[in-house]
Design a protein around this motif. Structure first.
Motif, short mmCIF file in Angstrom:
data_model
loop_
_atom_site.label_atom_id
_atom_site.label_comp_id
_atom_site.label_asym_id
_atom_site.label_seq_id
_atom_site.Cartn_x
_atom_site.Cartn_y
_atom_site.Cartn_z
N ALA A 186 0.56 -1.06 0.29
CA ALA A 186 -0.14 0.01 0.38
C ALA A 186 0.80 1.13 -0.10
N ALA B 47 1.34 8.75 -5.58
CA ALA B 47 2.26 10.54 -6.00
C ALA B 47 2.81 11.01 -5.96
N VAL C 7 4.66 12.08 1.93
CA VAL C 7 4.13 10.50 1.26
C VAL C 7 5.31 9.47 1.97
N TYR D 119 2.52 1.87 -3.77
CA TYR D 119 1.60 2.44 -4.51
C TYR D 119 1.56 3.60 -3.56
N ALA D 120 1.29 3.97 -2.92
CA ALA D 120 0.54 5.45 -2.66
C ALA D 120 1.98 5.71 -3.01
#
Lengths: 190, 725
Positions: free
Chosen positions: B357, B365, B395, B360-361
């Motif tokens: 996760a 981003a 992030v 992926y973020a």
């Protein structure tokens, strides 16, 4: 030898440099600190006077150390067994605890400090005293008896190579040689 | 229990010690160094010094020590004894030949010179006093963080010197002197679209906030400074006897400082590595090490001493408990074991899911931030613009602060042993840190190269995405932002978290808050922060050559900030951090970071098309082409030699040879390990033999004693130990 003034003579200084691990600055600093422990009227005879143990232990570097009595005892050359220290004893101590002392010298003296009954080997009683110094000797901070026994048994199992129930100097040095932190932690700097 | 007479026997060299049982370990063969050099420090205080035996023993020791070739200071004796040995040595020296004494004095002078030079070096060592002070308060574990920080400052500074000396200053000088003798840019016949678009300076009226924004994100006027790749020229100066080729210097310096960092770090870790090899099974001497080496003699504060004692007690107790736990684990039933395994599997899956996760973020981003930057709405609004610019950094930082908390919680569920628990959490954190950088780079790569498809319309003309007219600078900007943001987070955390926390804990006696307590200085996570920053710097240095300078300054400031917050806000950690045990691990992670940073740089050197509008390599099809081009004009023999070194005919045998060497050394190491094991068994056997012999002596002496008693009525077995037959 007996430099009368408040300054160390040059020959003596270089001799100390040769015989100890201390640098010139460190020796001079030690000289100053040692002089400060003496009462005013004795300051001129730094090299010949012995400082009683109680006075030595007021040094901030030793004051809080749980091994302070052992350290004094091991490095004192007093004939009367009163653990008083002369300037040269003091230098000896600082030399062993200095940055540049070799691991062999350090571990040799560490062994003597930990050998509470001075029989040349660490037996269960020595280990118990040692662990108590490490954890604090008060009733509340001591390890429980079963913990202590287990701990000592573990230590002997690990380090007592020839299985004679005690840890001798070479066994001790063997353990120390495998612990790279020793040189950096067995250190007192003024 | 012993009479006065008997003591004489015991104070002889071999049998010095009073007390029962017979001290086996005092047999002469066993002691490597004499134990009681001077005077008899007997435990019974007050007993007068024993004249005769003391002197005898001393003489014996002095004689033994005299032949020792070690420098005098390395003998474990007191000053006065050393002095006496030296006098004896000098006496003997007079007797031996002039050559030998000359050699000896030469030897001594050399040693003294060495000592003096190290003394001078020690004096110039950076932050020596600070390190001592930290050691005195928090022990050598925390100190190792700071010496690691110092190492990074040094390595960055040296890298900066290299870059400044070989790239930046020559470029500056040539520009000033208008020495643009020839440009290495070849005539470009293809279309000019790749060249035209590059103009980073803002058009029209520039508002103040744009300056700030440019400063923070490295765009606009910042882009056209020596900070970034794009500003360097592809010039070569060729005066009659002096020639300097900037692109070549750029490339070679890059390769060189990478090599230097590698060698430096490896040298630093080799020592540790040796120790960890010697430590082959440190779990086997875990307790002894804790007890014998556990005390930090540097600690001089009374408060710290108490804390240290607490932490040692805590640690010992935990270890004992852990051992009990292990025993309990071994006794687990099948069902229980299955339950633990299932739990672990679930936790691993959860961790994996969290990591994915996070990645992926980061990926999304980065993509968003790259697309949105160019939009007017964003670039006209200061805060929005800044937010978009820093989106990837934010992030990444968020992921690396939040996820470890979860990891900590999870690791407790897994029921691993405590040491494993810590290690596993650490490994997960390292993976998170470095992998998030990889994801960021991958995301940028897909943007720049259109997913690696050169046939896409955006990439067809230039060989890279034409919305990135100077993609190297863009990469440099990303790394620049990461570095800046990293620094800002440290600053913000100290100002807005550490200080208030300390204040609240100090002035509020509310129970909940006291339970929360003062902050502990966690060495591992702090070191990981440093390694992350350094990896960013290494990746960025090729694209943003002055990044090492920035990093030097950054770490320099961080040193003082961390020192301040450590001394003011932190209390020593409950579980002490052993300096060495993880030191090697951290250097290993650092090496890993270095290897990681090689990948994007070597990739862009060998396979990417350098941007055609800017930078020292403009117009070439690959950056590496600089080297063959530089070799071309050399004499035939040199050229062929260099080509040979670069060819398979040379490299494959070298590679094979190294492989053979490694396998040989591994085999050697294994055999030594075997030898150590056998010797241990041997020592044990010896010990048992000795024990047996002493037991026999004792039995015989007892028998003798009885006979003795029958004869004379009085006597002890002690006489017989020294003289059993």
């Amino acid at each position: 030898m007996g430099a009368a003034g408040s300054q160390l003579s040059k020959e003596l200084l270089s001799e100390y440099q040769e015989l100890t691990f201390l640098t010139k600055q460190e020796i001079l600093l030690a000289y100053k600190k040692f002089g400060e422990l003496l009462p005013k009227e004795e300051r001129s005879r730094v090299l010949s006077v012995r400082i009683p143990k109680a006075k030595i232990l007021t040094l901030p570097e030793l004051k809080a150390n749980p091994f302070q009595h052992r350290i004094c005892h091991v490095f004192s050359t007093s004939e009367y067994q009163d653990d008083s220290m002369s300037f040269e004893d003091f230098l000896d101590m600082l030399s062993v605890f200095s940055d540049s002392a070799t691991p062999e010298v350090k571990s040799h003296y560490a062994f003597r400090i930990f050998d509470f009954d001075e029989d040349g080997a660490l037996d269960t009683h020595d280990l118990e005293k040692l662990v108590n110094c490490l954890t604090g000797e008060a009733e509340g901070t001591k390890l429980s008896e079963s913990e202590m026994n287990q701990l000592i048994q573990n230590i002997l199992e690990e380090s007592d190579i020839d299985k004679d129930g005690t840890i001798n100097l070479s066994e001790f040095q063997h353990v120390i040689s495998r612990s790279p932190d020793f040189v950096s932690s067995f250190k007192i700097v003024l | 229990m012993l009479t006065e007479d008997d003591e004489d026997y015991f104070t002889e060299p071999g049998f010095h010690l009073p007390g029962t049982p017979i001290s086996v370990q005092k047999l002469p063969s066993q002691s490597s160094l004499p134990m009681e050099p001077l005077g008899n420090h007997d435990s019974e205080a007050g007993s007068p010094p024993k004249e005769k035996s003391g002197v005898q023993q001393q003489e014996w020791i002095l004689e033994r020590m005299e032949g020792d070739s070690r420098p005098m200071k390395e003998l474990p004796l007191t000053l006065s004894e050393k002095r006496r040995i030296r006098e004896r040595q000098q006496l003997r020296m007079r007797k031996i030949s002039g050559w030998n004494s000359w050699k000896d004095s030469q030897h001594r002078a050399a040693r003294r010179f060495r000592e003096r030079t190290t003394e001078v070096f020690q004096y110039t060592e950076m932050w020596r006093g600070s390190l001592h002070r930290i050691e005195g308060h928090f022990g050598s574990g925390v100190q190792s963080y700071f010496s690691f920080l110092r190492f990074l400052v040094l390595i960055n500074f040296v890298t900066f010197l290299l870059i400044g000396g070989f790239i930046a200053i020559p470029n500056m000088v040539f520009e000033e002197l208008q020495l643009k003798i020839n440009s290495t840019r070849p005539v470009i016949a293809e279309n000019q679209t790749c060249l035209l678009d590059y103009n980073p300076i803002h058009q029209g009226l520039v508002q103040f906030y744009e300056y700030v924004m440019d400063l923070l994100s490295g765009t606009g006027y910042m882009e056209l400074t020596y900070l970034f790749y794009g500003f360097y020229e592809n010039t070569a100066v060729d005066l009659n006897s002096f020639s300097y080729n900037i692109p070549l210097a750029y490339l070679i310096t890059t390769l060189f400082y990478f090599l230097l960092s590698l060698v430096w770090t490896v040298i630093r870790s080799v020592n540790r590595f040796k120790q960890s090899l010697v430590n082959e099974d440190s779990s086997l001497s875990n307790y002894s090490q804790k007890v014998f080496v556990g005390w930090d003699f540097c600690i001089s504060e009374e408060h710290s001493v108490r804390l240290r004692q607490n932490s040692l007690r805590y640690e010992l107790k935990m270890d004992l408990e852990e051992e009990a736990l292990k025993r309990r684990q071994a006794a687990r039933t099948k069902l229980q074991r299955a339950r633990v395994y299932i739990l672990r599997a679930i936790v691993h899956l959860l961790v994996l899911a969290l990591l994915l996760a996070a990645f992926y973020a980061i990926y999304v981003a980065t993509g968003y931030s790259q697309q949105l930057i160019s939009q007017d709405l964003v670039s006209n609004n200061f805060f929005l613009g800044l937010l978009v610019q820093y989106l990837p950094s934010i992030v990444i930082t968020a992921a690396t602060t939040i996820l470890p908390i979860f990891f900590n919680v999870f690791s407790r569920l897994e029921k691993y042993s405590l040491t494993w628990e810590i290690k596993l959490t650490l490994i997960r954190c390292v993976f998170l840190r470095l992998a998030s950088l990889v994801i960021l780079l991958y995301s940028l790569w897909t943007q720049i190269t259109c997913n690696g498809q050169k046939d896409e319309p955006d990439c067809k003309t230039c060989g890279y995405n034409k919305t990135y007219p100077c993609w190297e600078t863009r990469l440099g900007q990303e790394m620049y932002k990461l570095a800046i943001f990293d620094f800002l987070t440290v600053l913000i955390v100290i100002l807005l978290v550490d200080f208030p926390r300390k204040m609240i804990v100090q002035h509020c006696s509310c129970k909940l808050i006291q339970l929360w307590g003062q902050q502990e200085f966690q060495v591992p996570s702090n070191v990981l922060d440093l390694i992350y920053g350094q990896t960013v710097c290494w990746i960025g240095t090729f694209f943003c050559p002055l990044l090492p300078l920035l990093n030097t300054v950054k770490y320099f400031i961080i040193f003082y900030l961390k020192k301040m917050t450590l001394l003011k806000n932190c209390c020593p950690a409950k579980r002490t951090f052993r300096a060495s045990s993880s030191n090697f691990f951290f250097l290993l992670v650092l090496l890993f970071g270095l290897a990681l940073s090689w990948v994007p740089i070597l990739y862009s050197i060998f396979t990417m098309t350098p941007s055609k509008a800017c930078g020292p390599f403009q117009g070439q099809s690959f950056i590496w082409d600089t080297i063959p081009n530089a070799i071309e004009p050399l004499p035939q023999v040199t050229k062929e030699f260099l080509y040979f070194i670069g060819s398979q005919a040379f490299l494959v045998p070298i590679f094979l040879f190294l492989c053979i060497l490694i396998s040989y050394l591994v085999a050697l190491a294994n055999s030594y390990g075997q030898l150590v094991k056998e010797l241990k068994v041997y020592v044990q056997l010896e010990g048992r033999d000795k024990y047996f012999l002493v037991k026999q002596i004792k039995e015989m002496s007892e028998a003798n004693e009885n006979r003795h008693k029958a004869d004379h009525g009085e006597g002890t077995w002690a006489h017989l130990i020294t003289n059993p037959f």
